[in-house]
Design a protein around this motif. Structure first.
Motif, short mmCIF file in Angstrom:
data_model
loop_
_atom_site.label_atom_id
_atom_site.label_comp_id
_atom_site.label_asym_id
_atom_site.label_seq_id
_atom_site.Cartn_x
_atom_site.Cartn_y
_atom_site.Cartn_z
N LEU A 1 0.82 -1.20 0.00
CA LEU A 1 0.00 0.00 0.00
C LEU A 1 0.86 1.26 0.00
N ASP A 2 2.11 1.12 0.49
CA ASP A 2 2.98 2.29 0.55
C ASP A 2 3.24 2.87 -0.84
N PHE B 1 1.22 3.63 -2.87
CA PHE B 1 0.13 4.53 -3.24
C PHE B 1 0.03 5.72 -2.29
N ARG B 2 1.11 5.98 -1.56
CA ARG B 2 1.12 7.12 -0.65
C ARG B 2 1.47 8.37 -1.45
N GLY C 1 1.17 11.93 1.78
CA GLY C 1 0.67 11.39 3.05
C GLY C 1 -0.71 10.76 2.95
N LEU C 2 -1.38 10.97 1.84
CA LEU C 2 -2.71 10.40 1.69
C LEU C 2 -2.65 9.19 0.75
N LEU C 3 -3.72 8.41 0.80
CA LEU C 3 -3.81 7.24 -0.08
C LEU C 3 -4.34 7.69 -1.44
N ARG D 1 -6.21 7.00 -4.21
CA ARG D 1 -7.23 6.03 -4.63
C ARG D 1 -7.27 5.87 -6.15
#
Lengths: 543, 360
Positions: free
Chosen positions: A403-404, A406-407, A410-412, A414
């Motif tokens: 998941l990192d 897609f940082r 600081g936000l994901l 999407r």
């Protein structure tokens, strides 16, 4: 055989002579008749207008792919669900079970795919749970278990704790639980999926003996060999409808398959058709290049040992080398150390002794994170418990371990997550309405393809550990899974494939290692001619 | 509400949930009115006393909002921990610890001598750390030996509540100097500079800076939960810790951090109550705000805006209830009954929806 015409079932004369279906089914007494059964779950029409008749002393097989409605039908018979429409007659009387308890009282017993046993209690205590009143007669019950075990060849220690039993053994407990009630109808929902060849034989014998005593048997399966062997009649379900029935199934296997999957068996991948127990003659084609794949070791496992809390070695001094571009199969009945092996190699369980190296790096007792970072992909045995988070979306599951990436500030991110997920869905043929759909809404096959896609795209993949990757999948998905594993293999990835389906292993692996009680019983080339030898080693026979 | 009911409730569709919440609140209020009527009090008296106390004056509104602040912070903490499938029922204890820490820091920790806004900020930080530590202990117990956090946070609450009693009874701790036998068992009033400044500067509407601080924190938590990788990981840990671990997510630090943060929010609620409202630590300092905050968190169904809405609802209910007791002679416990009815109705609705869904 009548295609899509179940109403006429039982009226045709029995002109052929099926290998084992000795009784003329048209003369058997009807025991359970289902008429026009329908069941809907939300937007899913699980069953529509299904009519089936089961006779006394008959083994009636329900054939169909995953999601065809076999389990739903069984659950309707057993009173777990109430039908939306349709009626049932059992022993000539209207049958409307209020629940499983009512079904049991009337003489219908069922072995579910998922067992309902209390892990901390012994076999006997579990058996007494549902039936006993007042003082527990353990000795008496144990005696009964031994009788039944002996009679049917279901080896079982009455005082073993369920927790210590393998999946196969637990299933035997469930079967004994049913047999103790001396049912008039026994429903078995895919019972052979977890058994060893010899045990399957045993179970089929159990079915035959039970049927011989005048009890009806409903056997859910997708293995044609089993149908050939024991079925008196077969009903094929597809998409919740009866698409074919047969009174002489042994002679009509090809027609049944076509009805089930809308394709011919001949056109299937060899390893996929192996799943039906139909082993193709040239199934060992994949193992031709075995001898050339040496001297390029990617994984070295050295004396790996796992002891449980009681100090019993669940995996005992396991030593193995996997080369690049090679598929090594681990054969064995479930509960003989495969789960422990997979858990240790994926960093989920601590090894008591021994070491293993991936690409010359010692990865023993490292965290799952570090193991993944070395280029190890893992397809865990238990998809729902270990491989995915069913409550999250498909996209989230596809990238759960990275998941990192897609940082963004600081936000994901999407959008990026969705785009990458779409690409992966395309590449691995994951069929879903979109990346944001709940993972739990995917079929088992698509879930597994998603897990495989995630693991095969692991950064710097050098080794894939796949445990029972095709369990519960339909034929199309099995083909896809093996196709992807082969493709990875051609890229030079070493594969360790754990499976309890011996025929599958023979058709896809290069060589096979047999596990029995945590020990390696022997090494073989994966060739159909070795089948007997491997089977013997799986049962613990030393060469 | 059992864990199962919590889970069912959290899975319900948003729109359905909002309607059910509204229906449950209305039904509960109806039950409350029936009880009031059965006590022989004219309904109009009761309702006007309630309205007067809840929103009848700027002061009443501010008092209601200040109550909502404490409830909301505990509720936000509950939602945060619940994302990792941890049920923090220790808000009461975390508030108590926060109150003790804020009092100690304000009176004897030298906070009053600090420059600028620090005199009231430092005690708040101390309170958050103390509450966080209290929650963190439950986290350590959970991570190391698997103690159920429902049990540990609940029992730690009782310890904390009695710690407050001890602190205000003992002169060597926080009790004000005893001059005679009539000296109350409570702390001195905290210095003026350590009180949280009012937004308006006018005691007729005592809204203080805690309101914007709490709102900012709520927004931050909402963003972290829904928009960050960390929030997504917490969800994975909550839904399937085994799969999360296999996917390389560190479970133990997640549990520790999330229970610490939930506790810190509770501690901060304690600081707000002390430095923004009560100004001295008394034996019955929190009187159930932690438990009501838990209910607020439950009602919110995992959503931070939901926490804000239900915290306001409960804040106004509490204020109105207190005035009903004072003005109309109706026990304020009626508010507790209303809260209880809301919870039971929601739990029942969740079970009912689940039954309908599973088609049994």
């Amino acid at each position: 055989m009548q295609l899509a015409d179940p109403v006429e079932m039982g009226t045709s004369s029995n002109s052929g002579t099926p290998a084992t279906a000795a009784a003329d089914v048209s003369k058997l007494q009807p025991l359970l008749s289902l008429r026009g059964m329908s069941k809907r779950f939300g937007s899913l029409q699980a069953l529509s207008d299904v009519s089936v008749e089961i006779a006394t002393g008959e083994i009636h097989c329900l054939l169909g792919e995953n999601g065809a409605g076999k389990s739903t039908l069984c659950n309707l018979i057993f009173g777990v669900y109430k039908p939306d429409d349709g009626s049932m007659q059992f022993g000539g009387q209207d049958y409307r079970p209020a629940g499983p308890a009512a079904a049991l009282t009337q003489g219908i017993a069922m072995v579910h795919q998922h067992f309902s046993l209390v892990p901390d209690l012994s076999v006997v205590d579990n058996l007494l749970l549902g039936q006993a009143r007042g003082i527990l007669k353990r000795a008496e019950c144990a005696q009964r278990v031994r009788q039944l075990s002996e009679h049917y060849g279901l080896a079982l220690d009455p005082f073993a704790r369920i927790r210590d039993l393998s999946v196969g053994e637990r299933q035997r407990v469930e079967i004994v639980k049913c047999l103790m009630r001396e049912p008039r109808l026994l429903v078995l929902d895919e019972p052979t999926a977890v058994l060893l060849p010899a045990e399957i034989e045993g179970l089929l014998t159990v079915c035959q003996r039970v049927a011989a005593q005048g009890c009806g048997v409903v056997l859910v399966t997708h293995k044609l060999a089993e149908i050939k062997k024991v079925a008196h009649r077969v009903t094929v379900l597809r998409g919740g409808r009866v698409v074919a029935t047969s009174n002489k199934p042994a002679n009509e296997i090809d027609l049944l398959v076509r009805a089930m999957i809308q394709r011919d068996l001949a056109g299937l991948d060899a390893s996929a058709s192996a799943m039906f127990g139909e082993l193709a003659e040239e199934a060992d084609a994949g193992s031709a290049a075995t001898t050339e794949k040496i001297d390029d070791e990617i994984v070295q496992i050295n004396g790996l040992t796992v002891r449980d809390a009681e100090g019993v070695a669940r995996l005992d001094n396991f030593t193995l080398i996997v080369n690049r571009g090679e598929i090594v199969g681990i054969a064995g009945v479930e509960g003989n150390g495969q789960s422990e092996l997979a858990a240790v190699l994926s960093g989920m369980l601590t090894a008591s002794d021994g070491r293993f190296f991936v690409a010359s790096k010692n990865m023993t007792n490292r965290s799952p994170q570090e193991i993944t970072a070395t280029g190890v992909g893992v397809v865990p045995e238990d998809r729902h418990a270990v491989a995915c988070v069913t409550g999250m979306s498909l996209a989230e599951n596809l990238f759960l371990n990275r998941l990192d990436d897609f940082r963004h500030w600081g936000l994901l991110d999407r959008t990026a997550l969705r785009d990458k997920a779409r690409a992966l869905m395309q590449e691995f043929d994951v069929r879903a309405a979109g990346p944001d759909i709940a993972f739990s809404s995917l079929s088992g096959g698509n879930q597994q393809k998603a897990v495989l896609g995630r693991e095969l795209t692991t950064q710097g993949l050098v080794f894939l550990l796949a445990a029972q990757p095709t369990r519960g999948l339909d034929v199309g998905a099995v083909e896809a899974v093996y196709g992807q594993i082969r493709k990875a293999c051609e890229r030079g990835v070493g594969v360790l494939l754990i499976s309890s389906e011996l025929d599958e292993l023979i058709s896809i692996a290069d060589r096979i290692v047999v596990l029995y009680r945590g020990r390696i019983m022997g090494h073989c080339v994966a060739h159909a001619s070795e089948r007997e030898r491997i089977g013997a080693m799986m049962a613990g026979h030393v060469e | 509400m059992t864990t199962m009911a919590i889970n069912l409730w959290q899975q319900a569709r948003l729109q359905t949930a909002i309607w059910i919440s509204l229906a449950a609140v209305l039904f509960a209020i109806l039950v409350g009115l029936v009880l009031v009527a059965s006590m022989g009090v004219p309904l109009t008296d009761a309702i006007s006393a309630f309205a007067e106390g809840a929103w009848g004056s700027p002061y009443a509104i501010a008092a209601s909002v200040n109550r909502a602040l404490a409830l909301g912070l505990v509720g936000v903490g509950f939602v945060l921990a619940n994302r990792a499938n941890l049920t923090n029922v220790g808000g009461e204890g975390q508030i108590a610890l926060g109150g003790i820490a804020a009092t100690a820091m304000s009176l004897y920790g030298g906070a009053s001598h600090l420059p600028g806004p620090l005199p009231f900020i430092v005690p708040m930080i101390a309170a958050a750390l103390a509450g966080g530590a209290w929650g963190g202990i439950a986290g350590v117990l959970k991570a190391k030996v698997g103690t159920n956090e429902v049990i540990s946070t609940l029992l730690m609450s009782f310890i904390a509540v009695w710690l407050v009693y001890w602190c205000v009874q003992s002169e060597s701790l926080l009790r004000q100097p005893m001059h005679n036998t009539a000296t109350l068992p409570e702390s001195l009033e905290i210095p003026e500079v350590t009180k949280i400044p009012l937004l308006t500067g006018d005691y007729s509407m005592p809204l203080h800076w805690g309101l914007p601080i709490a709102l900012v924190l709520a927004v931050i938590v909402a963003i972290v939960l829904d928009k960050t990788v960390f929030g997504l990981r917490l969800r994975a840990v909550g839904l399937n810790p085994v799969a999360a671990r296999r996917a390389g997510i560190a479970i133990v630090p997640s549990i520790l951090l999330v229970l610490f943060l939930a506790g810190a929010l509770g501690g901060l609620a304690g600081a707000f109550m002390l430095q923004g409202d009560q100004y001295s630590l008394k034996a019955r300092f929190s009187s159930g705000y932690g438990f009501d905050g838990l209910v607020v968190g439950l009602l919110a169904r995992g959503s931070v805006p939901g926490v804000i809405a239900s915290a306001l609802l409960f804040g106004f209910l509490r204020s109105g209830g207190i005035n009903m007791e004072l003005a109309a002679g109706i026990p304020s416990a009626i508010v507790m009954v209303i809260q209880g009815v809301i919870i039971v109705t929601l739990a029942g609705a969740a079970f009912w929806m689940e039954r309908k869904r599973s088609g049994k």
